[in-house]
Design a protein around this motif. Structure first.
Motif, PDB file in Angstrom:
ATOM      1  N   MET A 633       3.276   8.903   1.991  1.00 53.30           N
ATOM      2  CA  MET A 633       2.151   7.985   1.867  1.00 53.30           C
ATOM      3  C   MET A 633       1.993   7.088   3.085  1.00 53.30           C
ATOM      4  SD  MET A 633       0.545   8.470  -0.968  1.00 53.30           S
ATOM      5  CE  MET A 633      -0.294   6.915  -1.209  1.00 53.30           C
ATOM      6  N   SER A 634       3.053   6.917   3.880  1.00 56.47           N
ATOM      7  CA  SER A 634       2.977   5.967   4.979  1.00 56.47           C
ATOM      8  C   SER A 634       2.465   6.578   6.269  1.00 56.47           C
ATOM      9  CB  SER A 634       4.363   5.354   5.229  1.00 56.47           C
ATOM     10  OG  SER A 634       5.274   6.349   5.629  1.00 56.47           O
ATOM     11  N   PHE A 635       2.427   7.912   6.389  1.00 58.87           N
ATOM     12  CA  PHE A 635       1.890   8.576   7.571  1.00 58.87           C
ATOM     13  C   PHE A 635       2.481   8.021   8.865  1.00 58.87           C
ATOM     14  CE2 PHE A 635      -1.330   9.362   4.441  1.00 58.87           C
ATOM     15  CZ  PHE A 635      -1.660  10.676   4.665  1.00 58.87           C
ATOM     16  N   GLY A 636       3.786   7.989   9.001  1.00 61.54           N
ATOM     17  CA  GLY A 636       4.386   7.487  10.224  1.00 61.54           C
ATOM     18  C   GLY A 636       4.124   6.010  10.387  1.00 61.54           C
ATOM     19  N   ALA A 637       4.452   5.237   9.351  1.00 59.40           N
ATOM     20  CA  ALA A 637       4.110   3.827   9.310  1.00 59.40           C
ATOM     21  C   ALA A 637       4.815   3.045  10.405  1.00 59.40           C
ATOM     22  CB  ALA A 637       4.496   3.267   7.948  1.00 59.40           C
ATOM     23  N   PRO A 638       4.320   1.828  10.713  1.00 66.72           N
ATOM     24  CA  PRO A 638       4.918   1.028  11.779  1.00 66.72           C
ATOM     25  C   PRO A 638       6.311   0.548  11.415  1.00 66.72           C
ATOM     26  CG  PRO A 638       3.273  -0.232  10.579  1.00 66.72           C
ATOM     27  CD  PRO A 638       3.163   1.178  10.106  1.00 66.72           C
ATOM     28  N   ASP A 645      12.332  10.597   7.264  1.00 67.55           N
ATOM     29  CA  ASP A 645      13.698  11.081   7.477  1.00 67.55           C
ATOM     30  C   ASP A 645      14.720  10.126   6.872  1.00 67.55           C
ATOM     31  OD1 ASP A 645      12.813  13.316   8.769  1.00 67.55           O
ATOM     32  OD2 ASP A 645      13.062  12.496  10.794  1.00 67.55           O
ATOM     33  N   ALA A 646      14.464   8.818   6.977  1.00 71.12           N
ATOM     34  CA  ALA A 646      15.395   7.843   6.408  1.00 71.12           C
ATOM     35  C   ALA A 646      15.432   7.955   4.886  1.00 71.12           C
ATOM     36  CB  ALA A 646      14.996   6.432   6.831  1.00 71.12           C
ATOM     37  N   ILE A 647      14.260   8.141   4.279  1.00 69.10           N
ATOM     38  CA  ILE A 647      14.204   8.300   2.822  1.00 69.10           C
ATOM     39  C   ILE A 647      14.914   9.580   2.407  1.00 69.10           C
ATOM     40  CG2 ILE A 647      12.644   8.708   0.885  1.00 69.10           C
ATOM     41  CD1 ILE A 647      10.644   6.832   2.234  1.00 69.10           C
ATOM     42  N   ASP A 648      14.639  10.669   3.133  1.00 71.06           N
ATOM     43  CA  ASP A 648      15.267  11.945   2.799  1.00 71.06           C
ATOM     44  C   ASP A 648      16.785  11.857   2.953  1.00 71.06           C
ATOM     45  OD1 ASP A 648      14.844  14.864   2.179  1.00 71.06           O
ATOM     46  OD2 ASP A 648      15.926  15.057   4.079  1.00 71.06           O
ATOM     47  N   GLY A 649      17.238  11.167   3.988  1.00 67.11           N
ATOM     48  CA  GLY A 649      18.674  11.036   4.193  1.00 67.11           C
ATOM     49  C   GLY A 649      19.367  10.287   3.074  1.00 67.11           C
ATOM     50  N   ALA A 650      18.663   9.332   2.458  1.00 66.09           N
ATOM     51  CA  ALA A 650      19.256   8.581   1.349  1.00 66.09           C
ATOM     52  C   ALA A 650      19.178   9.349   0.040  1.00 66.09           C
ATOM     53  CB  ALA A 650      18.549   7.234   1.210  1.00 66.09           C
ATOM     54  N   ARG A 673       7.990  16.122  -6.721  1.00 70.53           N
ATOM     55  CA  ARG A 673       7.341  15.107  -5.883  1.00 70.53           C
ATOM     56  C   ARG A 673       7.626  13.746  -6.509  1.00 70.53           C
ATOM     57  NH1 ARG A 673       2.071  12.685  -5.058  1.00 70.53           N
ATOM     58  NH2 ARG A 673       1.692  12.418  -2.824  1.00 70.53           N
ATOM     59  N   VAL A 674       8.373  12.930  -5.789  1.00 68.40           N
ATOM     60  CA  VAL A 674       8.828  11.650  -6.312  1.00 68.40           C
ATOM     61  C   VAL A 674       8.168  10.529  -5.511  1.00 68.40           C
ATOM     62  CG1 VAL A 674      10.828  10.213  -6.841  1.00 68.40           C
ATOM     63  CG2 VAL A 674      11.038  12.712  -6.895  1.00 68.40           C
ATOM     64  N   GLN A 675       7.424   9.673  -6.186  1.00 66.38           N
ATOM     65  CA  GLN A 675       6.833   8.494  -5.560  1.00 66.38           C
ATOM     66  C   GLN A 675       7.470   7.246  -6.157  1.00 66.38           C
ATOM     67  OE1 GLN A 675       2.486   9.329  -6.064  1.00 66.38           O
ATOM     68  NE2 GLN A 675       2.445   9.025  -3.853  1.00 66.38           N
ATOM     69  N   PHE A 676       7.590   6.200  -5.348  1.00 64.52           N
ATOM     70  CA  PHE A 676       8.299   5.015  -5.807  1.00 64.52           C
ATOM     71  C   PHE A 676       7.927   3.819  -4.933  1.00 64.52           C
ATOM     72  CE2 PHE A 676      10.779   7.605  -2.935  1.00 64.52           C
ATOM     73  CZ  PHE A 676      11.112   6.717  -1.916  1.00 64.52           C
ATOM     74  N   ARG A 677       8.370   2.654  -5.370  1.00 69.22           N
ATOM     75  CA  ARG A 677       8.297   1.428  -4.587  1.00 69.22           C
ATOM     76  C   ARG A 677       9.694   1.103  -4.060  1.00 69.22           C
ATOM     77  NH1 ARG A 677       3.553  -1.361  -3.162  1.00 69.22           N
ATOM     78  NH2 ARG A 677       2.004  -1.167  -4.812  1.00 69.22           N
ATOM     79  N   TYR A 678       9.757   0.471  -2.910  1.00 69.47           N
ATOM     80  CA  TYR A 678      11.048  -0.012  -2.428  1.00 69.47           C
ATOM     81  C   TYR A 678      10.833  -1.321  -1.676  1.00 69.47           C
ATOM     82  CZ  TYR A 678       9.758   1.926   2.170  1.00 69.47           C
ATOM     83  OH  TYR A 678       9.126   2.205   3.349  1.00 69.47           O
ATOM     84  N   GLU A 715       6.899  -1.670  -0.602  1.00 73.97           N
ATOM     85  CA  GLU A 715       6.273  -0.551   0.085  1.00 73.97           C
ATOM     86  C   GLU A 715       6.288   0.698  -0.791  1.00 73.97           C
ATOM     87  OE1 GLU A 715       3.991   0.946   2.127  1.00 73.97           O
ATOM     88  OE2 GLU A 715       4.720  -0.741   3.319  1.00 73.97           O
ATOM     89  N   LEU A 716       5.339   1.596  -0.523  1.00 73.05           N
ATOM     90  CA  LEU A 716       5.276   2.890  -1.195  1.00 73.05           C
ATOM     91  C   LEU A 716       6.115   3.911  -0.439  1.00 73.05           C
ATOM     92  CD1 LEU A 716       1.483   3.247  -1.995  1.00 73.05           C
ATOM     93  CD2 LEU A 716       3.311   3.130  -3.674  1.00 73.05           C
ATOM     94  N   GLY A 717       6.784   4.771  -1.178  1.00 71.11           N
ATOM     95  CA  GLY A 717       7.539   5.852  -0.562  1.00 71.11           C
ATOM     96  C   GLY A 717       7.353   7.140  -1.335  1.00 71.11           C
ATOM     97  N   THR A 718       7.531   8.260  -0.651  1.00 72.39           N
ATOM     98  CA  THR A 718       7.432   9.578  -1.278  1.00 72.39           C
ATOM     99  C   THR A 718       8.590  10.434  -0.797  1.00 72.39           C
ATOM    100  OG1 THR A 718       5.018   9.484  -1.367  1.00 72.39           O
ATOM    101  CG2 THR A 718       6.025  11.658  -1.550  1.00 72.39           C
TER     102      THR A 718
END
Length: 725
Positions: A633-638, A645-650, A673-678, A715-718
């Motif tokens: 959802m963040s499309f390479g967010a700032p 990659d950081a989300i996938d690594g965790a 497909r997992v969406q969440f807030r963090y 923030e939103l994450g997928t």
């Protein structure tokens, strides 16, 4: 004196004083034969002339109690009918049809006349094989763990006994060649018995694979279960590495289609789902080693067929039958299919087009085919050519819920193809009203990341919901993500129009805003500001027409989705805007009715995250360079948000625990497909899982994952979790 008699007793039992061990037929102590012995067995098979096979289909009635019909596939003539009740899947053995019926194993001629019978001894019919004037029949069929089986060799003419062996082992599918009977047993062994006496002549013992079936093709005998082996001197090694064999190259096929059916568990008469989901293939004995006809494996799923390259697993074509397929067989001319409405077709091995069609004078849910490899009816039809994209589009569509695994496989295969036609096909699928939520997610994710064929996406985005004209809401969220990844700035005006369209689903708003932010077109800045002005304090409260306290008409999920869209719009304004826009954020930050998450987002960017001047999107910037890698959802967010990659690594270290939720599921999705807030401390909340069937099990596990710390406030994450083992 008693001590002197003991050796005599042992000798009488065949043991002897030296402890000699009995090694007879099916004895566990009999070793595997050496290469010389097995070479001699293969030579006997090679010189034995196979009998010609009549091309017939034994078609079981819709109600197996009504018997079956035998039909000549070459002439479409009914050769005979059997009126007796059928309790097991029939076996066609040359000019005989065998089945379990009324407590007996019965053999009928192709004309339907009973030839002979013998008691079934309380066991199912596992299989039968005919060669010359003898028939080998195996009884058992309760699974490899049931240690009881019976092998009978009888005269084909009258069923008189030649040899009978009953053992405390489970037996698989037999093969009779001359005086040799090949019998798999206990999942590990292939014994070669003398058909006249029942004595064991030789044996293959697998040390690292399963043996369940054996069959003859031309001048060779094959065996195996999960892989296909050709009997020869190399079989003496007992290992897959030391024996030429074939094993399929793909394991994510629809329904986890097995390479071969479980030979130790008998199939029932009539419709049996195990026959409808499997791989179909035929070896080519004229080739050295183990090769398959057409170098192709056909994956069957009820009424769908997918042709795969046997060596690479690459998909060649797909075929969708109008009815469920009751019988399938490979011949040199292609693939013969018989459906449960009595339609027979010969499909070309090259492209899956029907070259021959025939309406049969009988129909049923189970068609047992016996076809010689050279069966080749004269072509009587010429279907127009179809591309792989066209055939996959047909396979991925439809509304039959049973076919979801095949539809998912077709959609994923379609997404893997390059080119604009594949993109257009995915868009066509995504805009279908009847598409299931799970399949919609698969198709949508397949569309994201494609850079070819954006015209089809733009055309779909031009449509808006119109009840009168019957126009549905387009899949704006997926289209927005895909167009942003393709850096397609032509989409900006259409995205803005959907942002303010009341028919746009709430969960599509955030992807639209993120896409506008990533595209970075200055023309969208005013629209983003208008969106924030309109919705920054909207909590769904509506006053009744007649007065009174406001009523909250928006549920928690929808409110969270709207808040997320406003947060993303604030981030976009901070990146793209200047002083006038920052004054808007000041008002949002201090607005008493704005939700806390919205005020926090405004405060975050006002405290230093916002750029000092509007972004010009210079060449090479994030807005000018198409993104690569996984999309979220963040499309390479700032900086301040976690990267994919950081989300996938965790998440990945917890994947095995998450996949445990899929055990025993009737349908296994290709991905979750997992969406969440963090937040900045890496805490995960508001977890949403697709397919929703796994929400209850997966969501608590994901909520326990600790993400890396960041500058994010909310923030939103997928995370896309592949499910292939």
């Amino acid at each position: 004196m008693k001590r002197l008699c003991l050796p005599l007793v042992l000798a009488a039992l065949g043991l002897g004083c030296a402890g000699s061990i009995y090694r007879g037929a099916f004895s566990l102590s009999t070793p595997s034969s050496d290469a010389t012995v097995l070479a001699a067995v293969a030579d006997r098979v090679r010189v034995a002339a196979p009998a010609p096979l009549p091309p017939v289909a034994a078609i079981v009635a819709d109600d197996p109690a009504q018997g079956l019909a035998v039909i000549d596939l070459g002439t479409a003539a009914v050769l005979g009918r059997v009126a007796a009740p059928i309790a097991s899947r029939p076996v066609v053995a040359g000019d005989l049809v065998l089945a379990r019926s009324g407590g007996s194993i019965v053999a009928w001629s192709l004309s339907g006349a009973e030839r002979w019978r013998f008691p079934d001894e309380g066991l199912d019919l596992v299989g039968a094989s005919r060669d010359g004037e003898r028939v080998a029949v195996v009884l058992g069929g309760a699974g490899v763990t049931r240690r009881r089986g019976v092998l009978r060799v009888v005269e084909a003419g009258d069923g008189s006994a030649v040899a009978r062996t009953e053992i405390a082992h489970s037996l698989g599918l037999p093969t009779l060649v001359g005086d040799d009977v090949f019998v798999p047993w206990d999942g590990q062994n292939l014994s070669v018995l003398d058909a006249r006496t029942g004595d064991e002549r030789s044996r293959v013992r697998s040390r690292d694979d399963v043996v369940g079936f054996s069959f003859r093709e031309g001048h060779a005998v094959y065996y195996g279960a999960r892989a296909l082996y050709r009997l020869g001197p190399e079989s003496a090694s007992g290992t897959a590495e030391g024996t030429p064999h074939y094993q399929p190259r793909r394991d994510e096929l629809p329904g986890a289609a097995p390479f071969a059916l479980d030979a130790y568990t008998s199939l029932r008469a009539g419709a049996d789902a195990r026959e409808r989901v499997r791989l179909v293939w035929r070896p080519d004995p004229t080739q050295p080693g183990v090769a398959l006809l057409h170098n192709t494996v056909f994956a069957l799923y009820h009424r769908d067929v997918f042709a795969l390259d046997a060596q690479t697993g690459a998909l060649r074509w797909a075929y969708v039958s109008p009815n469920d397929l009751a019988g399938v067989s490979v011949v040199r001319a292609g693939l013969v299919v018989v459906d449960d409405r009595g339609g027979a077709s010969l499909l070309s091995p090259d492209d899956g087009r029907a070259r021959w069609r025939q309406a049969l004078p009988g129909a049923g849910p189970q068609a047992v085919l016996q076809l010689p490899s050279d069966f080749s009816p004269a072509p009587n039809t010429d279907d127009p050519p179809r591309t792989l994209v066209q055939s996959l589009l047909e396979a991925a569509g439809g509304s039959d819920a049973r076919l979801l695994p095949a539809q998912r496989f077709a959609a994923q295969s379609l997404a893997a193809l390059p080119g604009a036609p594949a993109t257009a096909a995915l868009v066509s699928l995504l805009t279908r009203r009847a598409l299931s939520p799970e399949l919609r997610a698969v198709v949508g994710e397949g569309l994201v990341g494609r850079t070819e064929g954006t015209d089809a996406m733009l055309e779909a985005l031009d449509h808006h919901y119109d009840y009168v004209r019957g126009v549905d809401v387009p899949p704006v969220g997926f289209l927005a993500r895909a167009l942003a990844r393709a850096h397609e700035r032509r989409a900006v005006s259409a995205l803005v129009s959907h942002l303010f369209d009341p028919a746009t689903p709430t969960d599509d708003l955030a992807p639209i805003v993120v896409a506008l932010r990533e595209l970075g077109d200055p023309s969208s800045l005013q629209s983003l500001a208008d969106f924030v002005r309109m919705y920054h304090a909207d909590v769904g409260a509506v006053a009744p027409v007649g007065g009174g306290d406001a009523i909250i008409e928006r549920d928690i999920t929808e409110q969270g989705q709207l808040n997320a869209a406003v947060e993303q719009a604030i981030e976009a304004i901070a990146r793209m805007g200047g002083a006038p826009e920052r004054s808007l954020l000041d008002r949002v930050q201090s607005h008493p009715s704005a939700p806390e998450v919205v005020r926090a987002a405004a405060a975050r960017v006002r405290d230093g995250a916002a750029p000092e001047a509007p972004s010009e999107n210079p060449p090479g910037s994030a807005a000018e360079t198409p993104a690569t890698g996984p999309s979220d959802m963040s499309f390479g967010a700032p900086a301040g948000r976690l990267s994919p990659d950081a989300i996938d690594g965790a998440m990945t270290p917890h994947r095995a625990e998450i996949l445990a939720c899929l055990r025993n599921a009737p349908s296994r999705p290709a991905q979750l497909r997992v969406q969440f807030r963090y937040d900045g401390d890496g805490r995960v909340s508001n977890v949403s899982v697709m397919p929703a069937a796994f929400q209850q099990c997966v969501a608590p596990l994901v909520a326990q994952v600790q993400l890396p710390t960041s500058l994010a406030v909310r923030e939103l994450g997928t995370w896309i979790c592949p499910t292939a083992q």
